[in-house]
Enzyme design. Structure first.
Site, PDB file in Angstrom:
ATOM      1  CB  SER A  77     -14.312  31.822 -17.011  1.00 20.85           C
ATOM      2  OG  SER A  77     -14.427  33.058 -17.668  1.00 20.85           O
TER       3      SER A  77
ATOM      4  CE1 TYR B  73     -17.968  30.283 -21.091  1.00 18.44           C
ATOM      5  CE2 TYR B  73     -17.298  32.522 -20.359  1.00 18.44           C
ATOM      6  CZ  TYR B  73     -17.098  31.233 -20.482  1.00 18.44           C
ATOM      7  OH  TYR B  73     -15.671  30.840 -20.503  1.00 18.44           O
TER       8      TYR B  73
END
Ligand SMILES: NC(=O)c1ccc[n+]([C@@H]2O[C@H](COP(=O)([O-])OP(=O)(O)OC[C@H]3O[C@@H](n4cnc5c(N)ncnc54)[C@H](OP(=O)(O)O)[C@@H]3O)[C@@H](O)[C@H]2O)c1
Length: 260
Positions: free
Chosen positions: A145, A158
């Site tokens: 990501s 995250y």
């Protein structure tokens, strides 16, 4: 020469929605055979049928929870009964849970993010590697990501998990050097899937706001990229690919046509 995907086995984790489901359809359209895993088996069944419609000669599915070593090993034992050589492993299962600050963070959310995005990749790769032929053209593609490259408030765990995914990818590439197995990461920016619905625990209104007024990536954009990565000539490794919507110039710099 491109690496042909026709009749090659492709294993996709997190194939019940979003990127994984779109990848099943896209690899199916290339004539690849599919092994699909996720926890929601009813959804996998639907995705497998769609992938067969796009052209997959076979689309098999089995329950998989990447947070549990036993589930991963059961999945791979099932796969070994079905196939001999795995050509592509796509470690896609994962996601974000909550958007709390570190001060307000919840253990269950932290653990879910590390379990899926970090330990899940490790477990799946360890279990699947014996199925991968040590020859040119095979690929392990992890989904990272932009969050693995830049931090944001509420994203500490995250971001840490996806930075972990990036370093696991880099280490694995060195460990497999000389085998011919290619190792890379595809790192998307904002994409409208079930990602935000999961992050905000089913709050559809909150999830929708993430993409308000901007054009996010679609699951199909990333699926197309995954097919491209896997089909490069066998001597070409796409190490790290950052794919963002044009409206997202940087993690916080998002162009919105309407106010949220
Ligand atoms: N959408 C974005 O903006 C974005 C951006 C960058 C990176 N990513 C990453 O892209 C990947 C796919 O996300 P997505 O956007 O396609 O979201 P999504 O639609 O929510 O899909 C996530 C997939 O992961 C599976 N999954 C979650 N926990 C799992 C577990 N414990 N075991 C097995 N499968 C599990 C889900 O299946 P079940 O619930 O059925 O198990 C689902 O198929 C994730 O790694 C995510 O972090 C997303």
């Amino acid at each position: 020469m491109k690496t042909p995907l026709k009749d090659k086995w492709v294993l996709i984790t997190g194939a019940s929605s979003g990127f994984g489901a779109a990848a099943a359809r896209a690899f199916g359209a290339e004539g690849a055979k599919l092994l699909l895993g996720a926890r929601r088996v009813d959804r996998l069944k639907k995705v497998a049928a769609e992938a067969r419609q796009t052209g997959a000669p076979e689309a098999l599915f089995h329950e998989l929870d990447v947070t549990k070593t036993f589930s991963v090993e059961t999945f791979i034992a099932w796969a070994k009964q079905k196939i001999q050589n795995l050509h592509v492993l796509i470690n896609n299962a994962g996601g974000a849970h909550g958007l709390d600050t570190v001060a307000g963070g919840k253990d269950a959310d932290w653990e879910a993010m590390i379990q899926t995005n970090v330990l899940g990749i490790l477990r799946m790769t360890r279990a699947a590697l014996p199925l991968m032929p040590p020859d040119a053209g095979a690929s392990i593609i992890n989904i990272g990501s932009v969050a693995g490259h830049a931090a944001y408030e509420g994203g500490a765990v995250y971001c840490a998990a996806k930075a972990g995914e990036l370093q696991i990818t880099r280490a694995l590439r060195m460990e497999l050097n000389g085998t011919g197995i290619r190792v890379g990461t595809v790192d998307p920016g904002l994409a409208e899937t079930e990602f935000s619905l999961v992050r905000f625990k089913g709050n559809a209104e909150q999830a929708k706001k993430v993409y308000a007024g901007m054009n996010p990536l679609t699951a199909e954009d990333i699926a197309e990229t995954l097919v491209w990565v896997a089909s490069r000539p066998p001597h070409v490794n796409i190490d790290e690919l950052l794919v963002k919507p044009v409206d997202q110039a940087a993690i916080h710099k998002i162009y919105r046509r309407t106010a949220r």
